[in-house]
Write an enzyme that holds these catalytic residues in place. Structure first.
Site, PDB file in Angstrom:
ATOM      1  N   HIS A  31      43.474   3.072  43.312  1.00 10.97           N
ATOM      2  CA  HIS A  31      42.370   3.051  41.863  1.00 10.97           C
ATOM      3  C   HIS A  31      42.344   4.387  41.168  1.00 10.97           C
ATOM      4  CE1 HIS A  31      39.006   2.695  39.113  1.00 10.97           C
ATOM      5  NE2 HIS A  31      38.985   1.293  39.485  1.00 10.97           N
TER       6      HIS A  31
ATOM      7  N   CYS B  18      14.973  -5.232  18.060  1.00 12.85           N
ATOM      8  CA  CYS B  18      14.340  -6.639  18.044  1.00 12.85           C
ATOM      9  C   CYS B  18      14.287  -6.949  19.563  1.00 12.85           C
ATOM     10  CB  CYS B  18      15.323  -7.641  17.110  1.00 12.85           C
ATOM     11  SG  CYS B  18      16.783  -7.874  17.919  1.00 12.85           S
TER      12      CYS B  18
END
Length: 709
Positions: free
Chosen positions: A631, A29
Site C-alpha cells: 500500500h 438543515c
C-alpha cells in the site's frame, strides 16, 4: 464533549472546502451542511466524498456547496463552528462596486443559476420547519389511530374541550405556517425576518379574519348558489378588498416576501443608517400590509387554488397516470431539493379541498426507498459488512419511523448505481396499485412513515400499496445485490482478511497471557522470550516448535519466506504509522517504509491478485499461499491515480524485484498525504509467525519481513 474523531472530521471537511478563508457562511438543515463559498472551484469534491462520516456532496451554482452528513449533521456543524479558525463564523470580505458587479455577471453565466436560486428560496423557506411539521404529523397520526380504534371521533364537530385542545397542538403549526414561512423567506433574502412575519400576521389577526361573513359596516358577503360558496369583500378607504382566511397558505407569504425584499432594500438605500431601525420597518409595513391584503393575498390564493385544481383534475381523470408519475418523480426531485414545491401544493390542497391526494402516491416512493435500504441491510448482515450494517440500520430507522429519506439516499442509494433501477421498480409497483385501487387521500399533512399510516384513507389500500413497493425493492436489491460480482468478491476478501487478522491478534494476546502465567519471564531463556511475545509457548513447555524468530539456533528448514522491501528507505514498525487500521494490525503484521524514491517493486514471487485502479495498492499471493498487501502512502486513494504510473495488471505473475509502479512522491506530498509505503501479510492468522525487521535503511529488494508457516 466532542470526540477526537468528530473533531478530525470537522477539520478534514474544513480543508476539503478550501479552508476557513474560502467560507463566506455555513448553515445546516436536517441532513446537510450548506456552505456559501467564495470560490466553489476550491472545494475538493473527491476528497470530501471519501471521508468517513460524509454521505455525499452536492455542488451548486453561485459557489454554493452542500455536504450530506445525515442525522449527525448538527454535531458536525457545531464541531466546525467551534474550531479556532472558524471563530468568526466565516470570512466575508468587503468588495468594491466593480467586484460586486463582476461577481453577479459571473454567477449569471450559469445556465440554471436562476433556477437554483428559485428552488433554494423555496427550500430554505420550508426546511427549518421540518421538525415542527414532523411533530405535528405524529400528533395527527396518534389522534387518527385513536379514531380508528373508536376511542374518539377525530372529525366530530362537537368534540370535548380535551380533544379541541389536542387539535390545537397540531393545528398551531399548519394554521400559522404562513407566518413561519414568511419569517424564513425573509431571512433567506437577507432582510429583517420579523418584518416579513409581521406583514403576514396582519392579515391573520382575529380583527381581519373576523370580518369574513360578518355584518361589519363596509363588508358585503355574496353567495354562489351554484357552487354553494360565499365570498366577502370589505371596502377599505373606498377600495374593494377580498377577504380570505390565510391560515395554512404558503404561496401568499412566498410571493409577499419576494416583493418585500425589494421594498425593504430600497428603503435602506433611501434612509441614513442612523434612522433605518425606525423608518425602514415602518414604511415596509405601511406599504406591504395593504399590498398583501389588496393584491398579493388574493393572487396567492388564486395561484394555489389553480394548481391544486389542475392536479385534482389529473388525479380525477387519469388517476393511474397521476399515481405512477408522482412516485417515479420523487427519487429525482429529493436529491436535488426540488420536492418542496410539491410539499407546498399538499398544504394548499388540504386548505382548499379539505384533503390531499399527492401524499398517498408519494408514500409508494418513500417505502420503495426504505425497502431498498432494507435489502442492503439484509445483505450487510449476510456478508458481515459492519459499516454498511450500521449505516443501513440508522437510515432504515429514520425512514420507517420518521419518514425521512435523505439518510437512505445519500448514505447508500446514490453511492451504488445498481440500487436506483431496482428502487424505481418498487415505486412503479406501489404507484400502479394506488392508481388501480382508485387513489389514496389524507386530510392531514403527514410524513409518510409507519407511524402515520392511520391518517391515509382508505387505509387498507394504502397499506397494500406501500407494502408492495417496500417488498418489491427489498427483494430486487437482496437477490441481485447492490454490488457487482467483482465488487462483492473484493469486499468479501477484504472482510475475510480483516476478520482473520482480528482473530489472530486476539488469539496471540490470549496465548501470550497464558504463557506469561505458566512460565515466569525470568525462567525463559533469552533466545525464546521473543516466542512468548508473538503468542507462541516456548518449546520447553510443549508449545508449537515451529513458531520462532530469526534468531540464532533456528534450523535452516524453519527460516520461512523472506519478503523483500518494495521500496528503498527507512523501515519502521506498523505502530509508528499514522493510520489506525494499519497500526492496529487489522490488515495483518508487516512494516512501513519511509521511501527514498518512488520506484515500487514486487516483494515476492507470486501472482498479482488485485491492482487498484488508482495505483496505490497491490495484492500478491505467493506460491506458498502467503497473501501480501503493498500500500503506497496513506489515504492516497483520494488522489484518483494522479502521480501513480502503474506498470502491471491483475492476474500477472511477478518475481521479486519486478517493477510494479513509478510514483511521484513530490505530488503525493504536495497533495497533503503521507508517502510511507506499507507491506503487510493479510493472512497473518494462518501463519506461525510474521516477523518484521525494523529500524534499518534498506534498498528495494532487501529482506524486511520473515514469514513462518
Amino acid at each position: 464533549m466532542n470526540t477526537p474523531t468528530s473533531e478530525m472530521l470537522a477539520e478534514k471537511i474544513l480543508r476539503g472546502v478550501g479552508g476557513p478563508e474560502n467560507i463566506e457562511s455555513l448553515t445546516h438543515c436536517a441532513t446537510r451542511l450548506r456552505f456559501q463559498l467564495h470560490d466553489g472551484s476550491k472545494a475538493d469534491q473527491a476528497a470530501l466524498d471519501a471521508l468517513d462520516g460524509v454521505m455525499g456532496t452536492v455542488p451548486q451554482s453561485g459557489d454554493r456547496f452542500q455536504i450530506v452528513i445525515g442525522g449527525a449533521v448538527a454535531g458536525v456543524y457545531s464541531d466546525i463552528m467551534n474550531l479556532p479558525s472558524m471563530s468568526g463564523g466565516g470570512t466575508p470580505r468587503p468588495q468594491s462596486d466593480a467586484e460586486v458587479k463582476a461577481e453577479i455577471r459571473a454567477k449569471g453565466r450559469g445556465r440554471f443559476a436562476w433556477l437554483d436560486n428559485f428552488f433554494e428560496y423555496l427550500s430554505d423557506s420550508f426546511r427549518p420547519l421540518l421538525g415542527v411539521l414532523l411533530g405535528a404529523s405524529l400528533i395527527i397520526a396518534i389522534a387518527s389511530m385513536l379514531d380508528a380504534f373508536g376511542v374518539v371521533d377525530f372529525r366530530a364537530a362537537d368534540k370535548s374541550a380535551t380533544w379541541v385542545f389536542v387539535d390545537s397542538m397540531w393545528r398551531s403549526v399548519l394554521y400559522f405556517l404562513p407566518i413561519m414561512v414568511a419569517y424564513n423567506a425573509a431571512k433567506k433574502l437577507k432582510i429583517d425576518p420579523w418584518v416579513g412575519a409581521t406583514v403576514m400576521a396582519a392579515v391573520m389577526t382575529p380583527n381581519f379574519t373576523g370580518m369574513i361573513g360578518s355584518k361589519t359596516p363596509g363588508v358585503t358577503t355574496t353567495t354562489n348558489a351554484t357552487l354553494g360558496t360565499s365570498e366577502s369583500v370589505a371596502h377599505v378607504f373606498g377600495l374593494p378588498m377580498q377577504l380570505n382566511d390565510y391560515g395554512g397558505q404558503v404561496f401568499v407569504p412566498l410571493l409577499m416576501v419576494a416583493l418585500l425584499a425589494l421594498v425593504y432594500k430600497g428603503l435602506k438605500r433611501v434612509f441614513p443608517e442612523n434612522v433605518q431601525m425606525v423608518f425602514v420597518p415602518f414604511f415596509s409595513m405601511l406599504i406591504m400590509i395593504p399590498m398583501t391584503a389588496f393584491l398579493i393575498g388574493p393572487m396567492g390564493i388564486w395561484a394555489g387554488n389553480g394548481l391544486g385544481t389542475g392536479l385534482s383534475w389529473l388525479n380525477g381523470n387519469a388517476p393511474i397516470v397521476f399515481a405512477i408519475v408522482i412516485p417515479l418523480l420523487y427519487p429525482f426531485l429529493v436529491p436535488l431539493g426540488l420536492h418542496w414545491p410539491l410539499n407546498a401544493l399538499m398544504l394548499v390542497n388540504i386548505n382548499t379541498l379539505g384533503y390531499d391526494f399527492i401524499q398517498g402516491p408519494m408514500g409508494a416512493w418513500n417505502f420503495a426507498c426504505f425497502g431498498a435500504t432494507a435489502g442492503v441491510l439484509l445483505l450487510s448482515v449476510r456478508h458481515r459488512e459492519k459499516d454498511m450494517r450500521q449505516t443501513a440500520t440508522g437510515a432504515l430507522a429514520a425512514g420507517l419511523l420518521g419518514g425521512i429519506s435523505e439518510p437512505s439516499l445519500y448514505g447508500i442509494h446514490l453511492r451504488f448505481k445498481r440500487i436506483y433501477p431496482r428502487m424505481l421498480v418498487g415505486c412503479l409497483v406501489g404507484g400502479l396499485i394506488v392508481g388501480i385501487l382508485g387513489g389514496v387521500d389524507t386530510k392531514a399533512f403527514a410524513f409518510t412513515s409507519l407511524l402515520t399510516i392511520p391518517v391515509f384513507d382508505p387505509m387498507i389500500k394504502y397499506i397494500i400499496a406501500i407494502s408492495a413497493a417496500f417488498f418489491t425493492s427489498m427483494a430486487l436489491v437482496y437477490f441481485s445485490d447492490y454490488r457487482t460480482k467483482e465488487e462483492r468478491a473484493q469486499v468479501n476478501g477484504e472482510r475475510d482478511a480483516a476478520e482473520a487478522a482480528a482473530k489472530a491478534e486476539a488469539a496471540a494476546k490470549g496465548e501470550a497471557a497464558a504463557s506469561a502465567r505458566t512460565v515466569p519471564a525470568q525462567t525463559v531463556p533469552a533466545e525464546e522470550r521473543e516466542l512468548v511475545a508473538v503468542g507462541a509457548a516456548p518449546a520447553a513447555t510443549g508449545g508449537p516448535a515451529s513458531a520462532g524468530s530469526a534468531g540464532a539456533g533456528v534450523p535452516a528448514a524453519r527460516k520461512g519466506l523472506e519478503l523483500a522491501a518494495p521500496v528503498a528507505g527507512r523501515v519502521i514498525g506498523l505502530g509508528e504509522v499514522e493510520d489506525p487500521v494499519f497500526a492496529s494490525r487489522a490488515l495483518g503484521e508487516g512494516v512501513g517504509i519511509e521511501p527514498a524514491d518512488g520506484h515500487v517493486v514486487a516483494p515476492a514471487d507470486g501472482e498479482l491478485i488485485t491492482v487498484a485502479e488508482t495505483g496505490h495498492a497491490f495484492g500478491i499471493r505467493t506460491t506458498d499461499g502467503t497473501e501480501v498487501l503493498v500500500h503506497i502512502g496513506i489515504d492516497t486513494v483520494k488522489m484518483n491515480g494522479k502521480g501513480f504510473d502503474v506498470r502491471v495488471e491483475a492476474g500477472r505473475k511477478v518475481s521479486t524485484g519486478d517493477l510494479l509502479a513509478e510514483v511521484d512522491l513530490g505530488a503525493v506530498r504536495a497533495a497533503g498525504y503521507s508517502t510511507v509505503t506499507l507491506m503487510t501479510v493479510l493472512n497473518t492468522a494462518d501463519m506461525a509467525s510474521v516477523e518484521p525487521h525494523t529500524g534499518q535503511d534498506v534498498t528495494a529488494g532487501a529482506p524486511v519481513v520473515t514469514v513462518r508457516r
